[in-house]
Design a protein around this motif. Sequence first.
Motif, PDB file in Angstrom:
ATOM      1  N   LEU A  81      -5.490   2.086   5.460  1.00  0.00           N
ATOM      2  CA  LEU A  81      -4.840   2.785   6.565  1.00  0.00           C
ATOM      3  C   LEU A  81      -5.830   3.009   7.706  1.00  0.00           C
ATOM      4  O   LEU A  81      -5.475   2.909   8.888  1.00  0.00           O
ATOM      5  CB  LEU A  81      -4.261   4.109   6.079  1.00  0.00           C
ATOM      6  N   ALA A  82      -7.081   3.306   7.367  1.00  0.00           N
ATOM      7  CA  ALA A  82      -8.088   3.496   8.407  1.00  0.00           C
ATOM      8  C   ALA A  82      -8.292   2.213   9.197  1.00  0.00           C
ATOM      9  O   ALA A  82      -8.394   2.234  10.436  1.00  0.00           O
ATOM     10  CB  ALA A  82      -9.398   3.949   7.771  1.00  0.00           C
ATOM     11  N   ALA A  83      -8.321   1.069   8.478  1.00  0.00           N
ATOM     12  CA  ALA A  83      -8.469  -0.204   9.176  1.00  0.00           C
ATOM     13  C   ALA A  83      -7.262  -0.486  10.048  1.00  0.00           C
ATOM     14  O   ALA A  83      -7.386  -1.034  11.158  1.00  0.00           O
ATOM     15  CB  ALA A  83      -8.673  -1.328   8.158  1.00  0.00           C
ATOM     16  N   ALA A  85       0.852  -1.198   0.000  1.00  0.00           N
ATOM     17  CA  ALA A  85       0.000   0.000   0.000  1.00  0.00           C
ATOM     18  C   ALA A  85       0.881   1.238   0.000  1.00  0.00           C
ATOM     19  O   ALA A  85       1.109   1.864   1.046  1.00  0.00           O
ATOM     20  CB  ALA A  85      -0.928  -0.025   1.210  1.00  0.00           C
ATOM     21  N   ARG A  86       1.403   1.597  -1.138  1.00  0.00           N
ATOM     22  CA  ARG A  86       2.333   2.718  -1.221  1.00  0.00           C
ATOM     23  C   ARG A  86       1.657   4.044  -0.877  1.00  0.00           C
ATOM     24  O   ARG A  86       2.257   4.917  -0.235  1.00  0.00           O
ATOM     25  CB  ARG A  86       2.942   2.788  -2.629  1.00  0.00           C
ATOM     26  N   ALA A  87       0.421   4.198  -1.310  1.00  0.00           N
ATOM     27  CA  ALA A  87      -0.270   5.459  -1.013  1.00  0.00           C
ATOM     28  C   ALA A  87      -0.514   5.600   0.481  1.00  0.00           C
ATOM     29  O   ALA A  87      -0.318   6.689   1.061  1.00  0.00           O
ATOM     30  CB  ALA A  87      -1.594   5.513  -1.780  1.00  0.00           C
ATOM     31  N   ASP A  88      -0.918   4.512   1.145  1.00  0.00           N
ATOM     32  CA  ASP A  88      -1.129   4.568   2.587  1.00  0.00           C
ATOM     33  C   ASP A  88       0.185   4.782   3.327  1.00  0.00           C
ATOM     34  O   ASP A  88       0.243   5.482   4.349  1.00  0.00           O
ATOM     35  CB  ASP A  88      -1.801   3.278   3.070  1.00  0.00           C
ATOM     36  N   PHE A  89       1.265   4.148   2.829  1.00  0.00           N
ATOM     37  CA  PHE A  89       2.575   4.350   3.452  1.00  0.00           C
ATOM     38  C   PHE A  89       3.001   5.809   3.305  1.00  0.00           C
ATOM     39  O   PHE A  89       3.559   6.407   4.228  1.00  0.00           O
ATOM     40  CB  PHE A  89       3.592   3.416   2.804  1.00  0.00           C
ATOM     41  N   ALA A  90       2.711   6.406   2.126  1.00  0.00           N
ATOM     42  CA  ALA A  90       3.028   7.821   1.926  1.00  0.00           C
ATOM     43  C   ALA A  90       2.190   8.702   2.848  1.00  0.00           C
ATOM     44  O   ALA A  90       2.651   9.753   3.324  1.00  0.00           O
ATOM     45  CB  ALA A  90       2.792   8.213   0.469  1.00  0.00           C
ATOM     46  N   ALA A  91       0.947   8.268   3.127  1.00  0.00           N
ATOM     47  CA  ALA A  91       0.115   9.036   4.048  1.00  0.00           C
ATOM     48  C   ALA A  91       0.699   9.021   5.450  1.00  0.00           C
ATOM     49  O   ALA A  91       0.631  10.026   6.176  1.00  0.00           O
ATOM     50  CB  ALA A  91      -1.308   8.474   4.058  1.00  0.00           C
ATOM     51  N   LEU A  92       1.315   7.881   5.836  1.00  0.00           N
ATOM     52  CA  LEU A  92       1.992   7.824   7.130  1.00  0.00           C
ATOM     53  C   LEU A  92       3.135   8.833   7.175  1.00  0.00           C
ATOM     54  O   LEU A  92       3.330   9.547   8.164  1.00  0.00           O
ATOM     55  CB  LEU A  92       2.536   6.416   7.385  1.00  0.00           C
ATOM     56  N   GLU A  93       3.901   8.882   6.085  1.00  0.00           N
ATOM     57  CA  GLU A  93       5.012   9.828   6.051  1.00  0.00           C
ATOM     58  C   GLU A  93       4.509  11.265   6.081  1.00  0.00           C
ATOM     59  O   GLU A  93       5.123  12.146   6.708  1.00  0.00           O
ATOM     60  CB  GLU A  93       5.859   9.574   4.798  1.00  0.00           C
ATOM     61  N   THR A  94       3.391  11.519   5.415  1.00  0.00           N
ATOM     62  CA  THR A  94       2.842  12.882   5.395  1.00  0.00           C
ATOM     63  C   THR A  94       2.387  13.311   6.783  1.00  0.00           C
ATOM     64  O   THR A  94       2.498  14.495   7.163  1.00  0.00           O
ATOM     65  CB  THR A  94       1.668  12.945   4.411  1.00  0.00           C
ATOM     66  N   SER A  95       1.907  12.321   7.565  1.00  0.00           N
ATOM     67  CA  SER A  95       1.437  12.658   8.909  1.00  0.00           C
ATOM     68  C   SER A  95       2.560  13.173   9.801  1.00  0.00           C
ATOM     69  O   SER A  95       2.310  13.841  10.802  1.00  0.00           O
ATOM     70  CB  SER A  95       0.769  11.447   9.553  1.00  0.00           C
ATOM     71  N   HIS A  98     -11.296  11.261   6.714  1.00  0.00           N
ATOM     72  CA  HIS A  98     -12.054  11.419   5.478  1.00  0.00           C
ATOM     73  C   HIS A  98     -11.135  11.414   4.249  1.00  0.00           C
ATOM     74  O   HIS A  98     -11.633  11.306   3.126  1.00  0.00           O
ATOM     75  CB  HIS A  98     -12.854  12.738   5.514  1.00  0.00           C
ATOM     76  N   ARG A  99      -9.824  11.560   4.491  1.00  0.00           N
ATOM     77  CA  ARG A  99      -8.891  11.628   3.354  1.00  0.00           C
ATOM     78  C   ARG A  99      -7.962  10.421   3.246  1.00  0.00           C
ATOM     79  O   ARG A  99      -7.300  10.274   2.228  1.00  0.00           O
ATOM     80  CB  ARG A  99      -8.045  12.902   3.459  1.00  0.00           C
ATOM     81  N   ILE A 100      -7.887   9.633   4.269  1.00  0.00           N
ATOM     82  CA  ILE A 100      -7.010   8.469   4.190  1.00  0.00           C
ATOM     83  C   ILE A 100      -7.776   7.307   3.594  1.00  0.00           C
ATOM     84  O   ILE A 100      -9.018   7.269   3.608  1.00  0.00           O
ATOM     85  CB  ILE A 100      -6.459   8.095   5.586  1.00  0.00           C
TER      86      ILE A 100
END
Length: 686
Positions: A653-655, A624-634, A647-649
């Motif tokens: 990642l939400a699960a 899940a590259r997009a979810d991994f990138a969301a972790l980095e963005t956080s 609402h954006r993740i």
Amino acid sequence: MPDKGPLSFGSLIPGARDAGQRKDAEPAPGVSAQAAPPKGAPAAPAQAAPVRPAPSPSERPEAAAAGAKSLFAADVAEGVALSCDAGAAPLDLLAELALHRSAETPLCVGVLGPAGSGKSVVLNTLLDRIERLAAAARRAPGSPFVGETLTLRLEAADLEGHPATAIAGALYGRLAIDAPQLGLEASCAARDPGLAAREAFERLDAASRQLQAERRLLEEAEAHRARLTDTVLYETPGSKVDADVARRRGVINAAMARFGLGGDAVAAYKDMVRTLADSRGASRVSFVANLFWGLKGQANRLIWAAVLALVAFGVGLAQAHQGAWIGWIAAQPEMGEAAGFASRNVGWLEVLRLACYAGAALAVASNLWRGGRLLRLLSRSDELLKADLADKRRESDGFIAHQARRAHDLGAEVERLSRKAAEAERRAGGQASSAASEPSPFAADLVRQQAQRFIAAVGAQMDKAGAGTPRRIILALDGLDRVEPARARELLGFSPGRGFVEFVALDPAAIAGGPDELARWIAAPLSVPELYGRRDPAEQMRALLGAREAGAPAPAAPDATRSALDEPLGPDEEALLQALAPIAGTTARALKRFFNLYRLLRALAPTRARPALALALALDCAGARADFAALETSLLGPGDELVFDHHRIGPRLAAALRALASAHARIGKEELREAITEVRLFSPPA
């Protein structure tokens, strides 16, 4: 979730047998867990690992002087910069994994990175750490690590044919040097016993026939040596004696004719030369005497000489006593006239005596002249024959010595083959002579099948072998970037089997299919760019400029009494892994990779960062590259707390965040930052 420890760490190889059945020895009781080495902790300097164990840099003559500097740094060096910074801890952990008694095999570790990133240096450093840890384990009783290892380093470009055949050939050559008994047992187990027995007896028969032939040649050579004189004298045209006889044939014929030796005068002459050459001492004197007595005319001359000498002696007596016998004649009636004649001619007795002596001397001189002339001819031929024999005997003796050595060596070979044939017959159950097995008519590549069975037999025999036999084989495969992608995939797809730990260095971009393709073969992908990204460039340059400082202490030996991998999973960690399992994936390969990498990486992370490590690792294993990138963005948000906009993740990642909440695990920015760093280290480079 039960804690299985490193037992479950192994790669999933398509088509390979399940390696989970192997039960290695457990670590000795009472061995305490070892905390992960702190980042930046100094470690032993690494060195390139050739096929045979190499001496440490301090033992090498060119590095004996402390503080020795390099004139020009090589591309594939010992990786001195990796030994003194944060890159040492992951490599030490992989070395422990490769040698841990509870680690399941086959195990494949990937050293991944683009061309020129330093994969070969990392591979050499890993092999050096493995060898040093194995050496320490051999000295530490009850060590959780395997001490008896064998390292086989191969270049992909040097492997020809099917991977099984190429690797089996290299492995057999190495075992023949370091563990010959293991190689012999595995090679016997790799073949059909009946067929092996039949071939063993065929080789024995062939060697026996060759031995008999060589012994016959030796006997013929010895017989030829015994009759060498006849051979040179009668059967060797162009020899020195033959050339001399041919040149003086007329003289020889005349000499032999004078002695009444008709027929083939040359043959008779050579017979006399042979007799002279073979005579020694008294027999030689007898032969020479025969020249002056035994030949035709020689004895007559001596007899006439003796008769004439006796006559001369008698005439001398008559001359000395002439008065007595002349007076006796005169006293006889009717003999007066004779007495007067004798008295008047008594002076002729001196002439007669001298004539007789001269005749005797002439007869003796004639005898000596005839015999001496023939003796000179024979002596010259005898000298030439001896010269010929000296040359021929040197050649003959050399050939006989060579033939004797060859017969002796073949005799030893026959004895060895006889023992092997008996052993092969025992393995075949005594059926070799009555029913010989035949190769399968359906075998497309018998050599490849035998190579695969040999490699599998090596792994099986290592568990049964005695002390001093390798218990684990470290296979290092480098240079996959320099072969065709199809060939690289073929080499990667081959799993040696149980007992083998494989390290492969390659560029993921050269393998079509990306990370998902690599996950089929590689259980632990080590990212070389991430590893080198932890280094301080200034520290690396100082290492290149000056090496070790003069008088610096030698690196300490690894601690082989305990392992960081032996730390058990806590209940909170088990609950967390179960909660994140659906996020990591639903396939057996994805779940096993998630569990294996977590067991490995948790030794590098503090306890507080392990929930974040499990989260980042689950998303990475799921791809899940997009979810991994969301972790980095956080991590870029304000404050120390992580804030996510649900609402954006993505749903994955939400699960995952809900799973963390259900496991009562909280993570902060610092813990997540450390976790992402460790996950990137063991993730294929993007």
